[in-house]
Design a protein around this motif. Structure first.
Motif, short mmCIF file in Angstrom:
data_model
loop_
_atom_site.label_atom_id
_atom_site.label_comp_id
_atom_site.label_asym_id
_atom_site.label_seq_id
_atom_site.Cartn_x
_atom_site.Cartn_y
_atom_site.Cartn_z
N GLY A 77 0.82 -1.20 0.00
CA GLY A 77 0.00 0.00 0.00
C GLY A 77 0.85 1.25 0.00
N TYR A 78 1.96 1.18 0.72
CA TYR A 78 2.84 2.35 0.78
C TYR A 78 3.43 2.63 -0.60
N ILE A 79 3.77 1.56 -1.30
CA ILE A 79 4.30 1.75 -2.66
C ILE A 79 3.23 2.41 -3.52
N SER B 224 -3.21 14.88 5.62
CA SER B 224 -4.28 14.16 6.33
C SER B 224 -4.77 12.98 5.51
N VAL B 225 -4.77 13.15 4.19
CA VAL B 225 -5.18 12.04 3.32
C VAL B 225 -4.18 10.89 3.45
N THR C 178 -2.88 5.59 5.44
CA THR C 178 -2.01 4.70 6.20
C THR C 178 -2.79 3.93 7.25
N ILE C 179 -3.64 4.65 7.97
CA ILE C 179 -4.46 3.99 8.99
C ILE C 179 -5.35 2.94 8.33
N LEU C 180 -5.93 3.35 7.20
CA LEU C 180 -6.79 2.45 6.45
C LEU C 180 -6.04 1.17 6.07
N LEU C 181 -4.77 1.34 5.66
CA LEU C 181 -3.96 0.21 5.24
C LEU C 181 -3.72 -0.76 6.38
#
Lengths: 412, 224
Positions: free
Chosen positions: A344-346, A376-377, A382-385
């Protein structure tokens, strides 16, 4: 929990199943990538439209005169309504709740010169309050004041672009010099900058409305009355507009319901509409984005199920050596979270990168500006991931925790 | 050390119920070395699994080192296996992607021993098994005998009171089998109770006591 052993284990399983891990990670990365692109485009559109609203208080109301379109008290349609100073005065004294009010006169472009330099600029006669209504940003000198109006002073506040045209050269100071407007000399007392991207807004010259009426017109006609509604609520602002309409309708004998006799532009209403629109768009984008990510989660979950099946024996060994169910859950969950978070980070980085490239190389457009995913997005994503990874790992992990060591260790 | 009393165990598969253990009574003193023999399906492996708290029993009593073992939570069972028991399997059951040292250190991981310390301890145990040079090899680079010695080192590292070995020599040739039995005897000599399930006679002969199980009952106890 995040001990080096677990990292090693994740690394070794990932290395053993490169293609599988890649495909899984890809679906998650793609989901995040699309979410970021969508959100970025949404914000680009929003920024573009917001830019259109710049240069003017968001609680401003502009009332201009028009032509009647309804018959009223035996009067024909198509009558031209002409505002005068009287209208301005009666609104100023009767309507309550505004914090700034100004009348304006439209004289169109005028030939303005200083020494040998000249140009055609939009002349905007108004009251001192218009500086607040239009949120004029003074970079030199001052805006109009009451004395200018009362004493019919011949003073002018010129836009940056006007200064650049008329006062060429670095050391030329505009302030205090006299410019000729249609042959009449006005002293420059201020230079302003307008936040609007619109070029025309920069090429303006403000002069006192009283002076303009006397010098260029010879009567007391005005074209527009504008005010800001202060701290009024939507309802109160609407009431103020309604009252202004009633006053004008009475003074000029037209139907209050006639929307073409006068034109009202309520900026707050427009802003509200766009805010609602963009809230809707953002919600829509999140729904689609989350949908895409869910597809990715299902993929990860599926793969982790296979991983658990393949590692049944290993889990059995671990249990025989004293692994608690929770430690097995943690093992599988951590792997799922790491795969989702990393992939997800990628996707996040690629998405943000593409937005950067687009916003740097995009030709300027009126309705699309700075497409970017803000901090904020990124944090929400990140939290979502991490949540996504946890969900993806949860069911396989529970399955792993239920592995029966006797069956897992049976030699077959 | 181990005391079991009228242990019954049935497996229910669909409509059929298979009565595997039919009231086993057994007492094993601390420091004993015994073997359990029996034909396949006689219930010897089930008995070992119950002793190893890997499986539950239906009725009877089981106490391990004075502790009643009955319907423990998985967590408690795991703790007990970790602290009290060491397993040795026929197919070694080493974790394939971990090297010998990491495999040996694994039980200490579940005791929250820091990585460096547990690797150091694992190296000591490997040294005792004569496997220092093989510490960084993966299981598939080791011979059968070496793998089983790694497994024994892993079973010992948690300082257990009982070693449970399920056919420890089943996959080994006779020379290696004998070496493994030497090691198990040495282990027993340090005071650890050793229980070996086997169907090989000469392996059983090397323990002090052989318990023969037939059809879920103890039919014979031989002092070797």
């Amino acid at each position: 929990m995040f001990e080096i052993d677990k990292w090693q284990e994740i690394y070794s399983t990932v290395r053993k199943n490169k293609l599988r891990t890649f495909l899984t990670g890809f679906s998650v990365a793609w989901g995040i990538f699309m979410l970021i692109l969508l959100l970025g485009s949404g914000s680009g559109l929003e920024n573009g439209v917001k830019e259109q609203f710049k240069g003017g208080a968001t609680n401003g109301v502009w009332i201009s005169s028009g032509q009647t379109s309804l018959k009223f008290k035996g009067l024909k349609t198509g009558r031209q309504i002409k505002f005068t100073n009287e209208d301005y005065k009666s609104i100023k004294t009767t309507v309550e709740g505004y914090d700034h009010i100004s009348a304006r006169l439209f004289l169109g472009n005028k030939l303005i010169s200083y020494k040998n330099e000249y140009g055609s600029f939009f002349l905007s006669p108004c009251h001192p309050d218009y500086g607040f209504i239009k949120e004029v940003d003074m970079i030199q000198g001052r805006f109009l004041n009451t004395m200018d109006i009362n004493e019919f002073r011949k003073v002018a506040i010129i836009g940056e672009k006007v200064k650049a045209t008329l006062f060429k050269g670095v050391d030329t100071i505009a302030m205090g010099n006299y410019i000729k407007i249609n042959g009449v000399l006005f002293q420059v007392v201020g230079v302003f900058r307008d936040y609007s991207r619109n070029d025309d807004e920069q090429k303006r010259v403000y002069i006192p409305i009283s002076t303009a009426q006397r010098v260029f017109q010879g009567e007391n006609v005005i074209n527009q009355i504008s005010y800001t509604t202060g701290n009024a609520t939507e309802q109160e602002a609407d009431l103020m507009i309604k009252k202004s309409k009633a006053i004008l309708a009475k003074m000029h004998t037209f139907d209050v319901e006639d929307n073409r006799a006068i034109n009202v532009w309520n900026k707050n209403e427009e802003v509200r509409k766009f805010k609602a629109l963009f809230a809707g768009i953002r919600l829509f984008i999140w729904i689609i984005g989350i949908g895409t990510i869910i597809a990715g989660i299902v993929g990860v979950s599926n793969i982790m199920m296979i991983v658990v099946k393949e590692r049944t024996k290993e889990i059995g060994i671990r249990k025989s050596l004293g692994a608690t169910p929770w430690s097995i859950v943690a093992l599988i969950m951590q792997e799922a979270i790491v795969i989702t978070a990393f992939a997800g980070y990628i996707g996040l980085v690629l998405g943000v990168g593409l937005l950067e490239i687009v916003s740097k190389n995009m030709p300027p457009s009126d309705f699309f500006l700075n497409p970017s995913a803000d901090f904020s997005v990124a944090v929400s994503a990140t939290i979502l991931l991490i949540i996504a990874g946890a969900i993806a790992g949860f069911f396989p992990a529970m399955k792993a925790a239920r592995v029966n060591p006797v069956e897992a260790l049976r030699d077959e | 050390m181990i005391k079991i009393n009228q242990i019954h165990k049935s497996y229910i598969t669909g409509q059929n119920s298979l009565h595997v253990l039919k009231g086993i009574d057994l007492e094993i003193e601390a420091g004993e070395m015994i073997s359990i023999m029996g034909a396949s399906g006689s219930g010897k492996s089930t008995l070992l699994n119950i002793l190893g708290i890997l499986d539950s029993y239906d009725s009877g009593e089981y106490s391990l080192d004075g502790l009643k073992i009955n319907r423990l939570s998985e967590r408690k069972a795991a703790r007990l296996r970790n602290k009290m028991l060491g397993f040795v399997f026929q197919s070694f059951n080493l974790v394939s992607f971990k090297n010998a040292m990491e495999n040996v250190a694994l039980p200490l991981y579940y005791q929250d021993v820091p990585r460096k310390k547990r690797n150091l301890i694992a190296m000591e145990y490997l040294e005792r098994m004569g496997l220092t040079e093989w510490a960084h090899h993966l299981p598939n680079e080791l011979s059968g005998g070496q793998k089983q010695r790694v497994a024994i080192a892993r079973a010992l590292i948690g300082k257990p009171k009982v070693i449970l070995a399920d056919e420890p020599t089943g996959a080994l040739d006779s020379v290696t089998s004998s070496e493994v039995m030497d090691i198990l005897q040495e282990v027993n000599a340090t005071g650890i109770t050793v229980i070996i399930v086997t169907h090989e006679h000469d392996i059983a002969m090397r323990t002090r006591k052989t318990i023969r199980i037939t059809d879920g009952n103890i039919t014979e106890i031989i002092i070797n």
